[in-house]
Design a protein around this motif. Structure first.
Motif, PDB file in Angstrom:
ATOM      1  N   LYS A  33       0.840  -1.207   0.000  1.00 41.76           N
ATOM      2  CA  LYS A  33       0.000   0.000   0.000  1.00 41.76           C
ATOM      3  C   LYS A  33       0.869   1.248   0.000  1.00 41.76           C
ATOM      4  O   LYS A  33       1.956   1.260   0.567  1.00 41.76           O
ATOM      5  N   ILE A  34       0.354   2.284  -0.619  1.00 38.51           N
ATOM      6  CA  ILE A  34       1.004   3.590  -0.665  1.00 38.51           C
ATOM      7  C   ILE A  34       0.153   4.575   0.128  1.00 38.51           C
ATOM      8  O   ILE A  34      -1.076   4.543   0.057  1.00 38.51           O
ATOM      9  N   TYR A  35       0.818   5.448   0.858  1.00 35.57           N
ATOM     10  CA  TYR A  35       0.153   6.541   1.576  1.00 35.57           C
ATOM     11  C   TYR A  35       0.671   7.845   0.984  1.00 35.57           C
ATOM     12  O   TYR A  35       1.880   8.027   0.825  1.00 35.57           O
ATOM     13  N   LEU A  36      -0.244   8.737   0.648  1.00 33.34           N
ATOM     14  CA  LEU A  36       0.125   9.995   0.017  1.00 33.34           C
ATOM     15  C   LEU A  36       0.196  11.136   1.017  1.00 33.34           C
ATOM     16  O   LEU A  36      -0.538  11.166   2.006  1.00 33.34           O
ATOM     17  N   ARG A  37       1.072  12.076   0.725  1.00 35.60           N
ATOM     18  CA  ARG A  37       1.198  13.307   1.502  1.00 35.60           C
ATOM     19  C   ARG A  37       0.401  14.424   0.849  1.00 35.60           C
ATOM     20  O   ARG A  37      -0.267  15.199   1.523  1.00 35.60           O
ATOM     21  N   ALA A  38       0.508  14.516  -0.485  1.00 36.01           N
ATOM     22  CA  ALA A  38      -0.134  15.613  -1.201  1.00 36.01           C
ATOM     23  C   ALA A  38      -0.545  15.184  -2.601  1.00 36.01           C
ATOM     24  O   ALA A  38       0.054  14.286  -3.183  1.00 36.01           O
ATOM     25  N   ASP A  39      -1.580  15.859  -3.103  1.00 32.73           N
ATOM     26  CA  ASP A  39      -2.057  15.622  -4.462  1.00 32.73           C
ATOM     27  C   ASP A  39      -2.144  16.978  -5.164  1.00 32.73           C
ATOM     28  O   ASP A  39      -3.009  17.789  -4.864  1.00 32.73           O
ATOM     29  N   TYR A  40      -1.208  17.198  -6.089  1.00 31.34           N
ATOM     30  CA  TYR A  40      -1.109  18.467  -6.796  1.00 31.34           C
ATOM     31  C   TYR A  40      -1.794  18.429  -8.157  1.00 31.34           C
ATOM     32  O   TYR A  40      -1.538  19.282  -9.004  1.00 31.34           O
ATOM     33  N   SER A  41      -2.662  17.484  -8.400  1.00 34.22           N
ATOM     34  CA  SER A  41      -3.311  17.328  -9.699  1.00 34.22           C
ATOM     35  C   SER A  41      -4.055  18.586 -10.128  1.00 34.22           C
ATOM     36  O   SER A  41      -4.068  18.922 -11.323  1.00 34.22           O
ATOM     37  N   GLU A  42      -4.677  19.280  -9.204  1.00 34.59           N
ATOM     38  CA  GLU A  42      -5.445  20.486  -9.534  1.00 34.59           C
ATOM     39  C   GLU A  42      -4.559  21.593 -10.119  1.00 34.59           C
ATOM     40  O   GLU A  42      -5.048  22.465 -10.836  1.00 34.59           O
ATOM     41  N   LEU A  43      -3.276  21.572  -9.818  1.00 35.81           N
ATOM     42  CA  LEU A  43      -2.365  22.617 -10.295  1.00 35.81           C
ATOM     43  C   LEU A  43      -1.955  22.400 -11.743  1.00 35.81           C
ATOM     44  O   LEU A  43      -1.363  23.290 -12.354  1.00 35.81           O
ATOM     45  N   HIS A  44      -2.248  21.228 -12.284  1.00 35.81           N
ATOM     46  CA  HIS A  44      -1.770  20.897 -13.634  1.00 35.81           C
ATOM     47  C   HIS A  44      -2.892  20.693 -14.603  1.00 35.81           C
ATOM     48  O   HIS A  44      -3.961  20.449 -14.404  1.00 35.81           O
TER      49      HIS A  44
END
Length: 167
Positions: free
Chosen positions: A156-167
């Motif tokens: 499993k992966i745990y994310l810190r941040a999702d910057y998808s909205e910036l791109h």
């Protein structure tokens, strides 16, 4: 006596100052508050998710959670964990064609191979290519887990941040 040239130079200076002020203001407006894009670090993601524009916080393999600040660290720490389990399998990666890239080797015993950014796997004499995208690292991890016969649902992966909205 003010000449026409002096007037032109003064006008140019004023324009330059206005442009530089506008550039500074534009830069200040464009810098996002990255904290706004932090996500819940307790949500588990599988290796079948898309990790474009996302930053990892940690991964879990066989119920052991490891912190990681970036995708390279996820790759290196995962490889160190599986190397402790069975170094011979990892050693085979240097010769298995399916564990190599199309143009660049992913695993090598030599730092000066054709790799772009080789990094040594902790506890081994093997180097891994780290100049990969987030999804490139994900794909390589899938290959590694398959070779080790580790079920995909145990990673499993745990994310810190999702910057998808910036791109």
């Amino acid at each position: 006596m003010v000449t026409q040239l002096d007037e032109v130079l003064d006008h140019c200076e004023n324009i330059e100052m206005m442009e530089s002020d506008a550039e500074v203001e534009k830069i200040e407006r464009e810098v996002p508050n990255y904290r706004d894009y932090y996500v819940d670090q307790n949500i588990e993601y599988s290796l079948y998710d898309d990790f474009t524009h996302k930053r990892p916080a940690a991964f879990k393999l066989n119920n052991e959670k490891e912190l990681a600040k970036d995708w390279k660290e996820v790759l290196l720490k995962t490889l160190a964990v599986v190397a402790k389990k069975d170094i011979k399998t990892l050693d085979m990666f240097t010769t298995l064609p399916e564990m190599q890239g199309k143009k660049v080797p992913y695993f090598s015993k030599h730092q000066n191979s054709k790799m772009r950014k080789p990094m040594k796997i902790e506890g081994t004499d093997i180097y891994v290519e780290t100049n990969l995208s987030a999804n490139g690292i994900r794909n390589l991890l899938i290959k590694v887990l398959k070779q080790y016969k580790i079920p995909m649902n145990s990673y499993k992966i745990y994310l810190r941040a999702d910057y998808s909205e910036l791109h």
